[in-house]
Design an enzyme around this catalytic site. Structure first.
Site, PDB file in Angstrom:
ATOM      1  CG  ASP A  83     123.363 108.944 129.489  1.00 42.84           C
ATOM      2  OD1 ASP A  83     122.549 109.195 130.403  1.00 42.84           O
ATOM      3  OD2 ASP A  83     124.193 109.777 129.063  1.00 42.84           O
ATOM      4  CE1 TYR A 113     121.277 113.250 144.349  1.00 40.88           C
ATOM      5  CE2 TYR A 113     120.881 114.034 146.580  1.00 40.88           C
ATOM      6  CZ  TYR A 113     120.936 113.001 145.660  1.00 40.88           C
ATOM      7  OH  TYR A 113     120.615 111.716 146.049  1.00 40.88           O
TER       8      TYR A 113
HETATM    9  P1  NAP Z   1     125.759 105.185 143.397  1.00 37.64           P
HETATM   10  O1  NAP Z   1     126.345 104.138 144.256  1.00 37.64           O
HETATM   11  O2  NAP Z   1     126.563 106.382 143.042  1.00 37.64           O
HETATM   12  O3  NAP Z   1     125.219 104.491 142.051  1.00 37.64           O
HETATM   13  C1  NAP Z   1     124.613 105.269 141.076  1.00 37.64           C
HETATM   14  C2  NAP Z   1     124.096 104.376 139.975  1.00 37.64           C
HETATM   15  O4  NAP Z   1     123.452 105.231 139.003  1.00 37.64           O
HETATM   16  C3  NAP Z   1     125.206 103.612 139.266  1.00 37.64           C
HETATM   17  O5  NAP Z   1     124.792 102.295 139.036  1.00 37.64           O
HETATM   18  C4  NAP Z   1     125.363 104.393 137.960  1.00 37.64           C
HETATM   19  O6  NAP Z   1     125.694 103.542 136.865  1.00 37.64           O
HETATM   20  C5  NAP Z   1     123.953 104.889 137.729  1.00 37.64           C
HETATM   21  N1  NAP Z   1     123.914 106.025 136.817  1.00 37.64           N
HETATM   22  C6  NAP Z   1     124.422 107.274 136.997  1.00 37.64           C
HETATM   23  N2  NAP Z   1     124.202 108.032 135.907  1.00 37.64           N
HETATM   24  C7  NAP Z   1     123.557 107.236 135.012  1.00 37.64           C
HETATM   25  C8  NAP Z   1     123.049 107.429 133.714  1.00 37.64           C
HETATM   26  N3  NAP Z   1     123.177 108.617 133.081  1.00 37.64           N
HETATM   27  N4  NAP Z   1     122.419 106.402 133.096  1.00 37.64           N
HETATM   28  C9  NAP Z   1     122.280 105.203 133.708  1.00 37.64           C
HETATM   29  N5  NAP Z   1     122.747 104.949 134.951  1.00 37.64           N
HETATM   30  C10 NAP Z   1     123.376 105.954 135.586  1.00 37.64           C
HETATM   31  O7  NAP Z   1     124.422 105.774 144.034  1.00 37.64           O
HETATM   32  P2  NAP Z   1     123.421 105.176 145.140  1.00 37.64           P
HETATM   33  O8  NAP Z   1     123.826 105.725 146.437  1.00 37.64           O
HETATM   34  O9  NAP Z   1     123.241 103.728 144.952  1.00 37.64           O
HETATM   35  O10 NAP Z   1     122.101 105.952 144.714  1.00 37.64           O
HETATM   36  C11 NAP Z   1     120.972 105.311 144.144  1.00 37.64           C
HETATM   37  C12 NAP Z   1     119.784 106.245 144.269  1.00 37.64           C
HETATM   38  O11 NAP Z   1     119.544 106.558 145.651  1.00 37.64           O
HETATM   39  C13 NAP Z   1     119.987 107.586 143.586  1.00 37.64           C
HETATM   40  O12 NAP Z   1     118.774 107.998 143.015  1.00 37.64           O
HETATM   41  C14 NAP Z   1     120.366 108.521 144.728  1.00 37.64           C
HETATM   42  O13 NAP Z   1     120.065 109.866 144.447  1.00 37.64           O
HETATM   43  C15 NAP Z   1     119.484 107.947 145.827  1.00 37.64           C
HETATM   44  N6  NAP Z   1     119.916 108.291 147.175  1.00 37.64           N
HETATM   45  C16 NAP Z   1     121.135 107.870 147.653  1.00 37.64           C
HETATM   46  C17 NAP Z   1     121.487 108.207 148.951  1.00 37.64           C
HETATM   47  C18 NAP Z   1     122.797 107.819 149.546  1.00 37.64           C
HETATM   48  O14 NAP Z   1     123.095 108.283 150.661  1.00 37.64           O
HETATM   49  N7  NAP Z   1     123.591 106.971 148.917  1.00 37.64           N
HETATM   50  C19 NAP Z   1     120.611 108.971 149.754  1.00 37.64           C
HETATM   51  C20 NAP Z   1     119.402 109.352 149.229  1.00 37.64           C
HETATM   52  C21 NAP Z   1     119.056 109.012 147.937  1.00 37.64           C
HETATM   53  P3  NAP Z   1     127.146 103.542 136.139  1.00 37.64           P
HETATM   54  O15 NAP Z   1     128.187 103.520 137.228  1.00 37.64           O
HETATM   55  O16 NAP Z   1     127.076 102.270 135.340  1.00 37.64           O
HETATM   56  O17 NAP Z   1     127.232 104.762 135.269  1.00 37.64           O
END
Ligand code: NAP
Length: 239
Positions: free
Chosen positions: A55, A147
């Site tokens: 984590d 966020y």
């Molecule tokens: P996602 O599909 O929700 O995946 C989130 C990932 O973060 C998962 O692999 C999860 O792992 C991991 N995670 C969450 N809490 C954690 C913790 N405490 N320790 C370790 N791992 C943790 O999100 P995503 O869309 O791929 O987002 C990736 C990045 O892009 C993030 O920084 C997000 O803010 C950024 N972002 C996303 C978007 C969008 O539209 N999707 C837009 C702008 C920025 P587990 O499931 O194994 O816990």
């Protein structure tokens, strides 16, 4: 062979990024927290990788993860601070616990992971740190104040650390994605996603691959003269 540690690589953007680095001959540390099944499935799909649970908000677990990764691959050359959690609610409804959940993961997580990998980078006088922010950290999102604030914090973190680590040969950059098709947006109603798509000059929602490509570029030698920058692959949503 260089080694990349990608936090939150079990799903979404982190997962695609892990695949891209592996395909290009890097050792990959797949960090995950809750999604062990997804992480192990990814591990079975890619080469030269290790999946390590931690984590990111838990300092002890992060340092143990990096120690383990160092013993397998001999040091982290590239860190992608990608793990994050999001939440949508009115500002007045954000509890102290919810505020801390977001900041502990999104900001303290990056602090923990960066401090854990730095000794090796400082010894080598090289390294690349890539922090994943968001367009909402630049422009602010209604009903996502915590966020947005956490993602804005990562931009300040990037710029300040880039100045401090530049003389040590380490670059620090930030990727601020637009709206991307991952689980993070699964609770957003279809009409809202359609409206966001409509507002995007390129007329589409981004893919995890779009962001993985930007991260990969910043980690490459081609980006050796880039530090302290925020690059926002967003289809023109924010210009
Ligand atoms: P996602 O599909 O929700 O995946 C989130 C990932 O973060 C998962 O692999 C999860 O792992 C991991 N995670 C969450 N809490 C954690 C913790 N405490 N320790 C370790 N791992 C943790 O999100 P995503 O869309 O791929 O987002 C990736 C990045 O892009 C993030 O920084 C997000 O803010 C950024 N972002 C996303 C978007 C969008 O539209 N999707 C837009 C702008 C920025 P587990 O499931 O194994 O816990």
């Amino acid at each position: 062979m260089e080694t990349v540690l990608i936090t939150g690589a079990s799903r979404g953007i982190g997962r695609e990024t892990a695949k891209l680095f592996s395909k290009n001959g890097f050792n990959v540390v797949i960090n995950y927290n809750k999604s062990e099944k997804d992480a192990l499935e990814l591990l079975s799909e890619i080469k030269n990788a290790a999946a390590i649970r931690a984590d990111v908000s838990n300092r002890k677990e992060v340092f143990e993860m990096v120690e383990k990764a160092n013993s397998i691959f001999g040091g982290i050359d590239i860190l992608v601070n990608n793990a994050a959690v999001a939440g949508q609610m009115l500002f007045q409804d954000i509890s102290e616990e919810e505020w801390n959940r977001i900041f502990d993961t999104n900001v303290k997580g990056a602090f923990n992971c960066t401090q854990a990998v730095l000794p090796n980078m400082l010894n080598k006088k090289s390294g690349k740190i890539i922090n994943i922010s968001s367009i909402w950290g630049i422009t602010g999102a209604s009903c996502e104040v915590h966020y947005s604030a956490s993602k804005a914090a990562l931009i300040g973190f990037t710029k300040a650390l880039a100045k401090e680590l530049g003389p040590s040969g380490i670059t620090v950059n930030c990727v601020a994605p637009g709206v991307i098709n991952t689980d993070m947006n699964s609770s957003i109603p279809k009409e809202v996603m359609d409206a966001l798509k409509e507002e995007t000059p390129l007329g589409k929602i981004g893919s995890p691959e779009d962001i993985a490509n930007t991260i990969f570029f910043l980690a490459s030698k081609k980006a050796d003269f880039i530090t302290g920058q925020v690059i926002s692959p967003n289809g023109g949503f924010l210009i």
